[in-house]
Design an enzyme around this catalytic site. Structure first.
Site, mmCIF file in Angstrom:
data_model
loop_
_atom_site.group_PDB
_atom_site.id
_atom_site.type_symbol
_atom_site.label_atom_id
_atom_site.label_comp_id
_atom_site.label_asym_id
_atom_site.label_seq_id
_atom_site.Cartn_x
_atom_site.Cartn_y
_atom_site.Cartn_z
ATOM 1 N N ARG A 1 0.819 -1.216 0.000
ATOM 2 C CA ARG A 1 0.000 0.000 0.000
ATOM 3 C C ARG A 1 0.856 1.271 0.000
ATOM 4 N NH1 ARG A 1 -0.338 -2.293 5.042
ATOM 5 N NH2 ARG A 1 0.276 -1.027 6.849
ATOM 6 N N TYR A 2 2.150 1.116 0.286
ATOM 7 C CA TYR A 2 3.031 2.284 0.342
ATOM 8 C C TYR A 2 3.863 2.465 -0.928
ATOM 9 C CZ TYR A 2 2.015 2.147 5.346
ATOM 10 O OH TYR A 2 1.384 2.125 6.564
ATOM 11 N N THR A 3 4.074 1.422 -1.702
ATOM 12 C CA THR A 3 4.944 1.513 -2.873
ATOM 13 C C THR A 3 4.127 1.614 -4.153
ATOM 14 O OG1 THR A 3 5.080 -0.896 -3.125
ATOM 15 C CG2 THR A 3 6.725 0.153 -1.716
#
Length: 502
Positions: free
Chosen positions: A114-116
């Site tokens: 979800r962050y990359t």
């Protein structure tokens, strides 16, 4: 009531286990010889292509890419690990996924999906995902879509990026090779110089670690099986150590594949505790954004040559890569030497090239027919317009135009154009396009019928790809080091800590 069938439990177990083993071997763990990908990797690239994540376009959250892959093509489990692997520079010579964000390091793991963010690299988009009209496809897991059996890779990716995997009853571990070296090997192979081709097929690891020239390396090049010795690069220098005199220091860079500074630091501490290493005073992990770097400071009385041998012997600074070139050729696993892989790949690539030429030839012939029809219509534009005006409907208009020596395809193309377009057609532009199409059709027919010309065209394409996407060799070949002298004079234990910069 259903009939009860008596079966031999041994035969049934053999059949069930055999089916399972084949599914794991072909559908999960072993890469395809021709595009060099495992199914999950192929499906990720396909899903990213469907999402239109071009190299020049936007990034998309990795979680979205993973969802597209799992929902449409790969429901067997999470695909994020494979996305990360294809984006990491130290595990690929030709990176397939352009990762944005924290995709990890040789020491640390990546951030959550979800962050990359991710998109295709130019190599993946142009070299791996081209010629989509000629892909061999099959239904996806639920039959709602068609997925590629394999991509029409323009480079032997199975050697360039290597692969590893454990199946049922077999495993594969293919080392990385230099893209430009592979291109040269294909050129030498086409010229019949197999010895020169083999010399280009020495592995080349993305980390740039050194490779020791020994029998294991020779075995690998000749058979596809062998132990390849990888060594970190070592530079000696003199450094200040507190208020004392200068000490000799080793700076280790370009670590072997899957070896990191924390691992080596722990190995040094353990070897010191067991008196296996007797020459080290301190260890510093100086890894930063500029690269991986481990500094080892020696004792004042240490012999640098002995210290270097101790460090290589008792740590993973010198380690072996157990190569085993097992690939899937069609539906069967085979063990092949690097040169054998190139030979089979080149035959397959020629088949793909013929399919692409045939597809392009068909498209150009169709366009040429239309252009010739438009040129003919322009020469009798008033008569064509009159025929259309007198026609009762489209079918009648088409029949009237066909009677004037036009084909049905040409007649439909004329009718599909608006009157304003038809009357403003530039005869010169159409004539130039017709000449270009005729020249290309002639060239395609010649290529299709001449294997030698096709081979040269393929080699030129590969050379161009190697120039654009390749690089000079990273892994230097070095001679085998002398064995560590068994007559080691112990210099006593010393406490050592591995410190990393904050």
């Amino acid at each position: 009531m259903k009939d009860i069938v008596n079966v031999n439990i041994v035969d049934e177990m053999k059949q069930a286990y055999g089916d399972y083993a084949l599914a794991v071997i072909v559908g999960r763990a072993i890469p395809d010889l021709y595009d060099g990908l495992k199914p999950v990797q192929r499906r990720i690239l396909t899903a990213m292509s469907w999402l239109n994540l071009k190299p020049t376009g936007r990034f998309m959250k990795s979680a979205r890419v993973e969802g597209e892959t799992m929902g449409k093509l790969h429901p067997q489990g999470g695909a994020y690990g494979a996305i990360v692997n294809m984006a990491q520079w130290w595990t690929n010579n030709a990176i397939l996924v352009d990762g944005h964000g924290n995709f990890g390091s040789p020491t640390d793991g990546p951030a959550s999906a979800r962050y990359t963010e991710a998109k295709l690299t130019e190599y993946a988009y142009s070299v791996m995902l081209g010629d989509q009209k000629t892909w061999e496809t099959r239904p996806n897991y639920d039959g709602s879509l068609q997925e590629p059996v394999r991509l029409n890779a323009k480079i032997p990716n199975v050697l360039v990026n290597g692969s590893d995997g454990i199946a049922v009853g077999m495993a594969t571990r293919i080392p990385m090779h230099n893209l430009r070296g592979v291109a040269k090997a294909l050129r030498f192979m086409a010229e019949g110089d197999m010895a020169a081709a083999n010399k280009q097929l020495i592995p080349d690891f993305a980390s740039g670690c050194e490779i020791v020239k020994d029998q294991g390396l020779l075995d690998y090049v000749n058979t596809g099986h062998g132990s390849i010795r990888m060594r970190a690069k070592c530079e000696r220098s003199e450094v200040d150590h507190g208020k004392r005199a200068k000490r000799t220091a080793f700076t280790f860079t370009n670590f072997p594949l899957h070896v990191n500074t924390e691992q080596v630091g722990e190995q040094i501490k353990d070897a010191l505790a067991k008196d296996k290493i007797t020459t080290v005073a301190d260890v510093r992990d100086e890894t930063d954004r500029s690269g991986i770097r481990l500094v080892v400071i020696l004792k004042a009385s240490a012999n640098p040559d002995l210290a270097e041998k101790e460090l290589y012997k008792w740590t993973s600074l010198d380690t072996k890569f157990s190569a085993n070139n097992t690939v899937i050729d069609g539906v069967s696993p085979v063990d092949l030497a690097p040169l054998e892989i190139l030979h089979r790949w080149m035959k397959w690539r020629d088949t793909c090239f013929v399919s692409s030429l045939t597809e392009e030839l068909g498209g150009h012939r169709s366009r040429l027919e239309i252009v010739q029809g438009l040129i003919g219509a322009l020469s009798m534009i008033d008569d064509i317009i009159d025929e259309i005006k007198r026609a009762k409907d489209r079918s009648d208009a088409r029949a009237r135009i066909v009677k004037r020596s036009f084909s049905v395809t040409q007649a439909n193309a004329i009718l599909d154009m608006r009157l304003s377009q038809l009357t403003k057609l530039d005869a010169k532009t159409l004539t130039e396009e017709m000449k270009e199409l005729q020249a290309r059709v002639k060239e395609l027919i010649k290529l299709n019928s001449n294997q030698g010309l096709r081979e040269e065209a393929l080699l030129e394409e590969i050379d161009d790809i190697a120039t654009r996407h390749g690089n000079a060799r990273r892994s230097k070949l070095i001679g085998a080091p002398d064995e560590l002298d068994t007559q080691v004079v112990k210099q006593g234990r010393s406490k050592v800590s591995v410190s990393r910069p904050r």
